[in-house]
Design a protein around this motif. Structure first.
Motif, PDB file in Angstrom:
ATOM      1  N   PHE A   1       0.821  -1.212   0.000  1.00 29.99           N
ATOM      2  CA  PHE A   1       0.000   0.000   0.000  1.00 29.99           C
ATOM      3  C   PHE A   1       0.859   1.268   0.000  1.00 29.99           C
ATOM      4  O   PHE A   1       0.436   2.316  -0.488  1.00 29.99           O
TER       5      PHE A   1
ATOM      6  N   TRP B   1      -8.163  13.815  -5.995  1.00 32.44           N
ATOM      7  CA  TRP B   1      -9.371  13.155  -5.473  1.00 32.44           C
ATOM      8  C   TRP B   1      -9.587  11.827  -6.180  1.00 32.44           C
ATOM      9  O   TRP B   1      -9.901  10.816  -5.549  1.00 32.44           O
TER      10      TRP B   1
ATOM     11  N   GLY C   1      -6.573   9.422  -5.195  1.00 38.75           N
ATOM     12  CA  GLY C   1      -6.684   9.017  -3.784  1.00 38.75           C
ATOM     13  C   GLY C   1      -7.817   8.023  -3.584  1.00 38.75           C
ATOM     14  O   GLY C   1      -7.636   6.989  -2.914  1.00 38.75           O
ATOM     15  N   SER C   2      -8.981   8.315  -4.179  1.00 35.91           N
ATOM     16  CA  SER C   2     -10.115   7.384  -4.030  1.00 35.91           C
ATOM     17  C   SER C   2      -9.774   6.042  -4.676  1.00 35.91           C
ATOM     18  O   SER C   2     -10.099   4.979  -4.143  1.00 35.91           O
TER      19      SER C   2
ATOM     20  N   ILE D   1       0.733   5.561  -1.606  1.00 35.67           N
ATOM     21  CA  ILE D   1       0.824   6.794  -0.817  1.00 35.67           C
ATOM     22  C   ILE D   1       1.851   7.745  -1.439  1.00 35.67           C
ATOM     23  O   ILE D   1       1.602   8.932  -1.598  1.00 35.67           O
TER      24      ILE D   1
ATOM     25  N   LEU E   1      -6.765  -0.712  -2.093  1.00 33.86           N
ATOM     26  CA  LEU E   1      -6.410  -1.286  -0.794  1.00 33.86           C
ATOM     27  C   LEU E   1      -7.479  -2.300  -0.374  1.00 33.86           C
ATOM     28  O   LEU E   1      -7.162  -3.438   0.024  1.00 33.86           O
TER      29      LEU E   1
ATOM     30  N   TYR F   1      -6.791   4.649  -5.069  1.00 33.90           N
ATOM     31  CA  TYR F   1      -5.854   3.849  -4.270  1.00 33.90           C
ATOM     32  C   TYR F   1      -6.519   3.307  -3.013  1.00 33.90           C
ATOM     33  O   TYR F   1      -6.164   2.217  -2.536  1.00 33.90           O
ATOM     34  N   PHE F   2      -7.478   4.037  -2.468  1.00 31.38           N
ATOM     35  CA  PHE F   2      -8.181   3.523  -1.299  1.00 31.38           C
ATOM     36  C   PHE F   2      -8.974   2.262  -1.696  1.00 31.38           C
ATOM     37  O   PHE F   2      -8.990   1.273  -0.964  1.00 31.38           O
TER      38      PHE F   2
END
Lengths: 90, 517
Positions: free
Chosen positions: B74, B273, B276-277, B78, B283, B279-280
């Protein structure tokens, strides 16, 4: 260069340095904490007993959104309060 | 080939070709070819940046890395995401204000000259090609794996498509292919995440429990340290990731495709945005893979983890969802390689042909013709290269691209925008030091020199897989030393102040006036 422009650029520089240092510090503390205090970062947190390292890593996502949002708001304000005609400054 | 897979593939190809046809009718001038005449909105450009940035390595690789390496997998995401803070705060607005089409324009705004332009064009060209070749090779393997196509045919399809997009539709077609890719990628990933999460009754606790059961490590799976044991290697990678994006030409030239700095910021905010969304969700999908398929099962099927997402899609949604994921992977690849072709094309045709060979005197028609020919040549040569690299491991080139960019282009851009003592000689020495040191460290490092499976079957001279911690400071050092030694050629304070004002608060709405044609 006109003094008002200098003051404008100084103000911009100060805030940029502050925002950049805080955000990069927040980011680099993640690898540094994993290197120097791995035991602390591996301890279970309040969030479903997941290690603190997970929480800190996931927090980097909203941190990025918050910082880019703050910068945008600041830059917009700076553009509105431009002291003189930009073409004159050139 | 399964008919569902075939239909999805044809659907994507037809849709993107329709977009290209539409774009080709609008690509009649050089501003439109190179930068879509600055007519994209911030949100559209944000989607295109995300489409340009999220490669197949991100989509498939990170899900697999999280599934096999847990937390450490992960951490890649980041670094990729936070790098946009550096781009927005330090680089984005000055690039938009100073440049027209290429990074060469930006540096030449302060240090005009053919040597400077040539060096920036070479840097852009090397980075774009370094990144493009492994993407094309990966496309061959991926399509063979997912759609059962022959390697050469897969590479040929992707190579021909990317060339058609850029040659005929330029930046307009490339941008819209990237936007479509982002919509597909985000909707597909969101759908898959919902389906996976529903298997755990929408409870995080249930997902975590199943991951513990699915992994032979139990709760230990969640502890950091399953991938990065060497702290220097780890820190070096994080450093390269966070600074690398600020030196990637194919991302930076996208900042010309909007009208003003307000839209530039909006582009980058939208892209953070989206990224980031995304990669979340990757995960959650990585953890879902371990929970639903089991670690041992995944590892036995693919020790690299690259097919974790397709396997997961098949497990939760059968052939149809697998076909959808394969289509997303395909679109992901073509969108990224098209972005790289246009970046290399701009460096070659605008900087080298127009400014250096033709001394800036070619007509609009000649420029457009040269750009299309360059795109055709770059597309064909890259495809031929990729066809011949089937048996050679080139995946490491993706990770070194970030190192090369962070060590060469990033220091030069940063010092150009902010350091008054910076000189043209410093820019040349900085660029050369960063570029050469990163290439030397990679060639004599364990990626290339490896007694087991390296290109050179010998012990490596340098032990770091990610030498950014050495090469990035070397890039800065080269630039600083070069500038200090050539202090007499420094700009006057007045000259620097004029440049500084132009870079940081200068006219940014010129495109509204100049390019509305």
């Amino acid at each position: 260069m006109e003094e008002k422009i200098r003051a404008h650029l100084r103000k911009r520089k100060r805030l940029l340095i502050l925002l950049l240092s805080v955000s990069l510090l927040f980011y680099f503390l993640l690898p540094l904490s994993l290197i120097f205090i791995p035991d602390v970062m591996s301890r279970p947190s309040f969030f479903y007993n997941m290690p603190w390292a997970w929480l800190y890593a996931i927090l980097q996502i909203p941190m990025t959104w918050v910082f880019v949002g703050i910068y945008h708001a600041f830059a917009k304000k700076m553009e509105r309060t431009m002291p003189v005609n930009k073409e004159d400054a050139l | 080939m399964n008919p569902t897979y075939f239909l999805f593939l044809i659907y994507i190809i037809v849709c993107t070709l329709i977009i290209t046809y539409w774009a080709a009718k609008r690509t009649k001038t050089t501003p439109r070819f190179y930068v879509a005449a600055g007519k994209l909105t911030g949100f559209q450009n944000g989607m295109a940046i995300a489409g340009d940035f999220i490669s197949a390595a991100s989509f498939l690789g990170i899900i697999g890395m999280v599934a096999l390496r847990g937390y450490d997998g992960f951490l890649y995401s980041i670094g990729f995401l936070v790098s946009y803070i550096v781009v927005l705060f330090l680089i984005a607005e000055p690039i938009h204000r100073l440049g027209q089409y290429s990074l060469g324009d930006v540096i030449c705004a302060r240090f005009p000259g053919q040597h400077m332009r040539l060096l920036m064009a070479l840097g852009t060209f090397i980075i774009s090609i370094l990144y493009m070749i492994p993407q094309l090779v990966a496309s061959g393997f991926l399509l063979r794996l997912l759609l059962n196509l022959d390697y050469s045919l897969s590479v040929l399809i992707v190579g021909v498509l990317m060339t058609i997009y850029v040659v005929t539709g330029g930046m307009i077609a490339t941008s819209w292919v990237q936007i479509v890719k982002t919509v597909l990628l985000m909707s597909g990933t969101f759908l898959l995440t919902l389906i996976v999460f529903s298997h755990f009754d929408w409870k995080i606790a249930s997902l975590i429990d199943k991951v513990k059961d699915g992994s032979p490590f139990g709760m230990e799976f969640f502890r950091p340290g399953h991938l990065f044991q060497n702290p220097i290697e780890f820190f070096s990678l994080q450093l390269s990731l966070v600074l690398g994006t600020a030196g990637l030409p194919h991302i930076l030239i996208r900042l010309y495709t909007v009208r003003n700095t307000f839209q530039v910021r909006r582009s980058l905010i939208s892209s953070t945005w989206i990224i980031g969304s995304f990669y979340f969700m990757t995960l959650l999908l990585g953890l879902g893979t371990v929970a639903l398929l089991g670690y041992d099962n995944l590892f036995s099927l693919d020790p690299t983890g690259n097919i974790a997402a397709p396997l997961l899609a098949h497990a939760v949604g059968g052939d149809f969802l697998l076909a959808f994921v394969a289509a997303i992977a395909f679109t992901t690849i073509i969108a990224v390689v098209a972005g790289l072709v246009i970046s290399a094309t701009t460096a070659f045709s605008h900087d080298i042909v127009h400014h250096i060979l033709k001394k800036g005197k070619s007509t609009e028609k000649e420029q457009l013709h040269a750009a299309r020919l360059s795109a055709l040549a770059i597309g064909m040569i890259s495809t031929l290269f990729a066809l011949s690299l089937e048996k050679i491991n080139v995946t490491f080139l993706v990770s070194i691209t970030f190192i090369v960019a962070a060590s060469s282009i990033f220091p030069v851009l940063l010092l150009t925008f902010y350091w008054k003592r910076f000189t043209a000689v410093g820019a040349i020495t900085g660029m050369a030091t960063g570029l050469l040191s990163s290439l030397i460290f990679v060639i004599f490092g364990p990626h290339v020199m490896n007694p087991q499976d390296g290109w050179i079957l010998r012990e490596p001279l340098f032990s770091l897989y990610n030498p950014g911690i050495i090469t990035i400071p070397l890039g800065f050092l080269g630039a600083i030393v070069g500038s200090l030694l050539s202090g007499k050629k420094r700009q006057s304070i007045r000259e620097f102040e004029r440049f500084f004002v132009r870079a940081h608060i200068g006219m940014d709405t010129r495109r509204e006036v100049e390019w509305r044609r």
